[in-house]
Design a protein around this motif. Sequence first.
Motif, mmCIF file in Angstrom:
data_model
loop_
_atom_site.group_PDB
_atom_site.id
_atom_site.type_symbol
_atom_site.label_atom_id
_atom_site.label_comp_id
_atom_site.label_asym_id
_atom_site.label_seq_id
_atom_site.Cartn_x
_atom_site.Cartn_y
_atom_site.Cartn_z
ATOM 1 N N ARG A 188 16.956 -37.126 40.374
ATOM 2 C CA ARG A 188 17.433 -36.114 41.316
ATOM 3 C C ARG A 188 18.936 -36.250 41.558
ATOM 4 N NH1 ARG A 188 14.108 -35.479 46.775
ATOM 5 N NH2 ARG A 188 12.581 -34.952 45.162
ATOM 6 N N ALA A 189 19.423 -37.481 41.677
ATOM 7 C CA ALA A 189 20.855 -37.693 41.896
ATOM 8 C C ALA A 189 21.665 -37.237 40.696
ATOM 9 C CB ALA A 189 21.125 -39.169 42.186
ATOM 10 N N GLN A 190 21.169 -37.486 39.497
ATOM 11 C CA GLN A 190 21.883 -37.051 38.299
ATOM 12 C C GLN A 190 21.932 -35.528 38.203
ATOM 13 O OE1 GLN A 190 19.729 -39.539 35.288
ATOM 14 N NE2 GLN A 190 21.807 -40.155 34.740
ATOM 15 N N ILE A 191 20.810 -34.870 38.499
ATOM 16 C CA ILE A 191 20.787 -33.408 38.467
ATOM 17 C C ILE A 191 21.761 -32.835 39.488
ATOM 18 C CG2 ILE A 191 19.344 -31.392 38.943
ATOM 19 C CD1 ILE A 191 16.970 -32.991 37.855
ATOM 20 N N ALA A 192 21.756 -33.400 40.698
ATOM 21 C CA ALA A 192 22.647 -32.907 41.758
ATOM 22 C C ALA A 192 24.111 -33.059 41.369
ATOM 23 C CB ALA A 192 22.363 -33.656 43.056
ATOM 24 N N LYS A 193 24.446 -34.141 40.670
ATOM 25 C CA LYS A 193 25.827 -34.342 40.253
ATOM 26 C C LYS A 193 26.259 -33.275 39.250
ATOM 27 C CE LYS A 193 29.003 -37.920 38.629
ATOM 28 N NZ LYS A 193 29.143 -39.334 38.206
ATOM 29 N N GLY A 194 25.380 -32.927 38.319
ATOM 30 C CA GLY A 194 25.693 -31.864 37.365
ATOM 31 C C GLY A 194 25.843 -30.515 38.041
ATOM 32 N N LEU A 195 24.974 -30.213 38.995
ATOM 33 C CA LEU A 195 25.077 -28.951 39.734
ATOM 34 C C LEU A 195 26.384 -28.870 40.519
ATOM 35 C CD1 LEU A 195 21.453 -28.465 41.129
ATOM 36 C CD2 LEU A 195 22.717 -26.820 39.720
ATOM 37 N N ARG A 196 26.742 -29.946 41.193
ATOM 38 C CA ARG A 196 27.991 -29.937 41.966
ATOM 39 C C ARG A 196 29.194 -29.732 41.065
ATOM 40 N NH1 ARG A 196 25.507 -34.295 44.722
ATOM 41 N NH2 ARG A 196 26.744 -35.782 43.496
ATOM 42 N N HIS A 197 29.159 -30.366 39.908
ATOM 43 C CA HIS A 197 30.302 -30.228 38.989
ATOM 44 C C HIS A 197 30.521 -28.770 38.595
ATOM 45 C CE1 HIS A 197 33.086 -31.008 35.743
ATOM 46 N NE2 HIS A 197 32.265 -30.405 34.898
ATOM 47 N N VAL A 198 29.456 -28.038 38.333
ATOM 48 C CA VAL A 198 29.585 -26.640 37.900
ATOM 49 C C VAL A 198 29.855 -25.713 39.081
ATOM 50 C CG1 VAL A 198 28.357 -24.688 36.854
ATOM 51 C CG2 VAL A 198 28.167 -26.979 35.845
ATOM 52 N N LEU A 199 29.084 -25.840 40.153
ATOM 53 C CA LEU A 199 29.143 -24.853 41.229
ATOM 54 C C LEU A 199 30.355 -25.021 42.138
ATOM 55 C CD1 LEU A 199 25.365 -24.652 42.184
ATOM 56 C CD2 LEU A 199 26.666 -23.210 40.612
ATOM 57 N N ARG A 200 30.958 -26.207 42.183
ATOM 58 C CA ARG A 200 32.147 -26.404 43.007
ATOM 59 C C ARG A 200 33.448 -26.174 42.241
ATOM 60 N NH1 ARG A 200 30.842 -31.846 46.636
ATOM 61 N NH2 ARG A 200 29.034 -30.992 47.758
ATOM 62 N N HIS A 201 33.346 -25.911 40.968
ATOM 63 C CA HIS A 201 34.521 -25.696 40.133
ATOM 64 C C HIS A 201 34.670 -24.193 39.917
ATOM 65 C CE1 HIS A 201 37.285 -25.798 36.795
ATOM 66 N NE2 HIS A 201 37.344 -27.125 36.825
ATOM 67 N N ALA A 202 35.760 -23.616 40.406
ATOM 68 C CA ALA A 202 35.897 -22.155 40.414
ATOM 69 C C ALA A 202 35.807 -21.553 39.021
ATOM 70 C CB ALA A 202 37.223 -21.753 41.071
ATOM 71 N N GLU A 203 36.414 -22.204 38.027
ATOM 72 C CA GLU A 203 36.385 -21.654 36.673
ATOM 73 C C GLU A 203 35.002 -21.779 36.043
ATOM 74 O OE1 GLU A 203 40.665 -22.259 34.726
ATOM 75 O OE2 GLU A 203 39.931 -24.060 35.733
ATOM 76 N N LEU A 204 34.390 -22.948 36.179
ATOM 77 C CA LEU A 204 33.036 -23.116 35.645
ATOM 78 C C LEU A 204 32.055 -22.187 36.356
ATOM 79 C CD1 LEU A 204 32.815 -27.005 35.261
ATOM 80 C CD2 LEU A 204 33.218 -25.305 33.472
ATOM 81 N N ARG A 205 32.209 -22.054 37.661
ATOM 82 C CA ARG A 205 31.320 -21.166 38.412
ATOM 83 C C ARG A 205 31.455 -19.718 37.938
ATOM 84 N NH1 ARG A 205 32.890 -22.633 43.101
ATOM 85 N NH2 ARG A 205 34.339 -20.926 43.529
ATOM 86 N N ALA A 206 32.681 -19.268 37.674
ATOM 87 C CA ALA A 206 32.893 -17.900 37.195
ATOM 88 C C ALA A 206 32.286 -17.704 35.808
ATOM 89 C CB ALA A 206 34.386 -17.581 37.172
ATOM 90 N N LEU A 207 32.453 -18.700 34.933
ATOM 91 C CA LEU A 207 31.852 -18.604 33.603
ATOM 92 C C LEU A 207 30.331 -18.518 33.698
ATOM 93 C CD1 LEU A 207 33.992 -21.260 31.686
ATOM 94 C CD2 LEU A 207 34.051 -18.774 31.354
ATOM 95 N N ALA A 208 29.744 -19.319 34.594
ATOM 96 C CA ALA A 208 28.285 -19.293 34.745
ATOM 97 C C ALA A 208 27.800 -17.962 35.294
ATOM 98 C CB ALA A 208 27.841 -20.439 35.661
ATOM 99 N N LEU A 209 28.492 -17.427 36.302
ATOM 100 C CA LEU A 209 28.069 -16.154 36.893
ATOM 101 C C LEU A 209 28.210 -15.006 35.913
ATOM 102 C CD1 LEU A 209 29.536 -16.462 40.509
ATOM 103 C CD2 LEU A 209 27.126 -16.520 39.829
ATOM 104 N N THR A 210 29.346 -14.947 35.193
ATOM 105 C CA THR A 210 29.525 -13.874 34.214
ATOM 106 C C THR A 210 28.479 -13.957 33.115
ATOM 107 O OG1 THR A 210 31.888 -13.613 34.618
ATOM 108 C CG2 THR A 210 31.084 -12.950 32.473
ATOM 109 N N GLY A 211 28.202 -15.171 32.627
ATOM 110 C CA GLY A 211 27.180 -15.322 31.605
ATOM 111 C C GLY A 211 25.800 -14.939 32.098
ATOM 112 N N ALA A 212 25.481 -15.306 33.338
ATOM 113 C CA ALA A 212 24.161 -14.984 33.891
ATOM 114 C C ALA A 212 23.991 -13.482 34.051
ATOM 115 C CB ALA A 212 23.969 -15.689 35.231
ATOM 116 N N VAL A 213 25.025 -12.797 34.555
ATOM 117 C CA VAL A 213 24.931 -11.350 34.735
ATOM 118 C C VAL A 213 24.857 -10.653 33.377
ATOM 119 C CG1 VAL A 213 26.136 -9.307 35.614
ATOM 120 C CG2 VAL A 213 26.098 -11.407 36.962
ATOM 121 N N GLY A 214 25.676 -11.107 32.412
ATOM 122 C CA GLY A 214 25.617 -10.517 31.075
ATOM 123 C C GLY A 214 24.259 -10.691 30.435
ATOM 124 N N ASN A 215 23.671 -11.891 30.570
ATOM 125 C CA ASN A 215 22.338 -12.126 30.016
ATOM 126 C C ASN A 215 21.278 -11.290 30.714
ATOM 127 O OD1 ASN A 215 23.384 -13.923 28.228
ATOM 128 N ND2 ASN A 215 22.532 -15.744 29.168
#
Length: 456
Positions: free
Chosen positions: A238-265
């Motif tokens: 659980r701690a490892q998963i949470a660390k990966g989530l924080r890395h993506v969701l707290r990073h503005a550029e990574l978060r934007a890439l994830a959101l654009t990809g999710a909406v496109g998909n």
Amino acid sequence: MPTFLPASRSARSGRRTQPGDPRDARSPWSTRDFRVLFSASVLSTLGTNVTYVAVPLVAVLALDAGPGQVGLLASLSTVAFLLIGLPAGAWVDRLRHRTVLIVADLLRAALFAWIPVAWWCDVLTFGSLCAVVLLSGAATVLFDVASQSVLPRLVGPAALIPANSAVVSLMAAGNVAGRGAGGALVQFLGAPLAVVCAAAGHLGSGLRLLRMGRGDARTAVREAPAGTAGPGPRPNLRAQIAKGLRHVLRHAELRALALTGAVGNLGTVMVNTMLPVVFTRELGLSAGALGLFWGVGGVGLFVGARCARPLADRFGHGRGLVLADLCMAPAGLLVPLMDRGVWLWAAGAGWFAFAVRTGTANVLGVSLRQRLTPNDLLGRMNATFRFLLTGSMAVAAALAGVVGAHHSPRAALWAGGCVLCLSFLPTLLSPLRRRRELPADEKACGSAPRMAGCTG
């Protein structure tokens, strides 16, 4: 604890070099293990794209499935990313990538081989087809996360964009060859027998991967506690998963890439889920025509992948990605206009343009997120992206099935086209529009300004 990468032998000089060595900077092809991974991916991608056409047509033509059932089947093919997508990253970080890749491919080969056998024995049912799709989706989760996580280690930072361009170009060629071949095989052999080719592709890929070097280290076996120099106890899952989530969701550029990809998909899968129904029942077109239409998208992916590096050189990595999104994404609104005659060509042009955008975004976006992530987080970062991007595909397929069953398949196409049209907004509103260069290394995020959304 630092991870030491296996040495590779330079194809030109015969000398042993580390990934990222300046002698390997010219091309990822100088790394033997990259060549093995790429050639295996050729076979795996061919198999995946044949099943993309053949499996839904097995349901439609052999099992007489309706729009709601087709939507359920498409949803099950990606729901595994929602169920195990996040823990898959931590698992991959703890395991040898080579082993994960081989086991995932062999499992998919066995599952898809069962479909024609069951059909031949007259025991194939829609429920059993759903089970095969769900289990093969779970194997795909592990394969995709492992392949994206191992790539930066094989080629090094300097060759990352050429390597990702080669991989996306392969995906594009697979869309053209695999989906075109899938449509032709369904037309001439029948949908169940066409799946045999998919099973053969995954089997060949798994056997090819046996030639990959055995020296790939586990990437996150142990993490040192703060303030200590040595390795500490392994953190819980659980701690490892949470660390990966924080890395993506707290990073503005990574978060934007994830959101654009999710909406496109989301939009892409809503369209793709209903295409077999619209093509074969509403327009009365053949399976071959459906494979050709999907193949047009593959050509667009290839063009986009090849244009990614010149676009980045001209406008910058982030700016080029945003420009491609802004100019090409609205073309997705042409796809729901499809009909016989000129409107089919217009829909194909819109599909091609959006695929160009996707190919460009895949190369630049994947390269950015790999360089913005420390090595020990690559598996969890990729799993988080897969969870968001492919999880949205499961939602989209179910949504398309509901809209198609309660309204019409055409209404589902329009809903998907509108989503495609708006998919550029997250990147346009993010710091990506100001980024010109890739980070110098995976730790560049630590010194980036706060406005860029970097986390420690």
